[in-house]
Write an enzyme that holds these catalytic residues in place. Structure first.
Site, mmCIF file in Angstrom:
data_model
loop_
_atom_site.group_PDB
_atom_site.id
_atom_site.type_symbol
_atom_site.label_atom_id
_atom_site.label_comp_id
_atom_site.label_asym_id
_atom_site.label_seq_id
_atom_site.Cartn_x
_atom_site.Cartn_y
_atom_site.Cartn_z
ATOM 1 N N ASP A 21 49.534 3.285 29.383
ATOM 2 C CA ASP A 21 50.299 2.072 29.659
ATOM 3 C C ASP A 21 51.683 2.194 29.013
ATOM 4 O OD1 ASP A 21 51.378 -0.547 29.659
ATOM 5 O OD2 ASP A 21 49.365 -1.420 29.629
ATOM 6 N N ASP A 43 52.796 -0.723 40.500
ATOM 7 C CA ASP A 43 51.710 -1.526 41.054
ATOM 8 C C ASP A 43 52.215 -2.963 41.143
ATOM 9 O OD1 ASP A 43 49.415 -3.070 41.505
ATOM 10 O OD2 ASP A 43 48.159 -1.680 40.383
ATOM 11 N N LYS A 47 48.362 -10.613 43.337
ATOM 12 C CA LYS A 47 47.762 -11.938 43.137
ATOM 13 C C LYS A 47 48.491 -12.671 42.017
ATOM 14 C CE LYS A 47 43.231 -10.522 44.722
ATOM 15 N NZ LYS A 47 41.820 -10.307 44.363
ATOM 16 N N ARG A 114 57.020 9.891 47.033
ATOM 17 C CA ARG A 114 55.997 9.812 48.082
ATOM 18 C C ARG A 114 55.647 8.359 48.382
ATOM 19 N NH1 ARG A 114 52.489 12.445 43.884
ATOM 20 N NH2 ARG A 114 51.290 10.755 42.977
ATOM 21 N N TYR A 115 55.804 7.463 47.402
ATOM 22 C CA TYR A 115 55.542 6.039 47.652
ATOM 23 C C TYR A 115 56.603 5.455 48.567
ATOM 24 C CZ TYR A 115 52.212 6.702 43.926
ATOM 25 O OH TYR A 115 51.173 7.173 43.176
#
Length: 135
Positions: A21, A43, A47, A114-115
């Protein structure tokens, strides 16, 4: 870098990867030790109840400000609409970084990922922010 070579490219000798992290690393870094930082397609934690886990968060912004040198650049890219809205809102409410609107095309000097390629294949438009640390 051509698509597919990202995984096999040899990083420069001063490059280090932190597999844990990043918030833990930031807390242990000395003040004003970085010239530049990147947050590329994190990420999105889409939500609402997970918003506290998003890296662009008021507490992490304070840590990024602390570890970046005055005038240093923090580059952030995201293709997720929820995260794009979040970054725009959170960075618009702070005064530690200059926060101009994001670019909708990858700025010169930004490496493709690549993302990013996946976002284009799936029809999403990435946003590219360049935040500059204020003194």
């Amino acid at each position: 870098m051509p698509e597919g070579e990202e995984d096999t490219a040899t990083p420069p000798p001063h490059f280090r990867i932190w597999a844990e992290d990043a918030r833990l690393l930031l807390k242990d870094m000395p003040d004003a030790c970085l010239d530049r930082a990147y947050l590329m397609f994190p990420d999105p934690w889409p939500k609402a109840r997970h918003a506290k886990r998003r890296f662009v968060h008021p507490e992490n912004i304070k840590q990024m400000h602390r570890v970046l040198k005055p005038g240093a650049i923090w580059r952030v890219a995201s293709d997720h609409p929820v995260y794009q809205e979040w970054v725009t809102e959170v960075m618009g409410r702070q005064d530690l970084f200059d926060a101009p609107p994001p670019a909708k095309e990858r700025p010169e000097g930004w490496s493709p990922t690549r993302y990013e390629a996946k976002a284009f294949r799936e029809g999403r438009v990435p946003f590219y922010w360049t935040f500059t640390r204020r003194p």
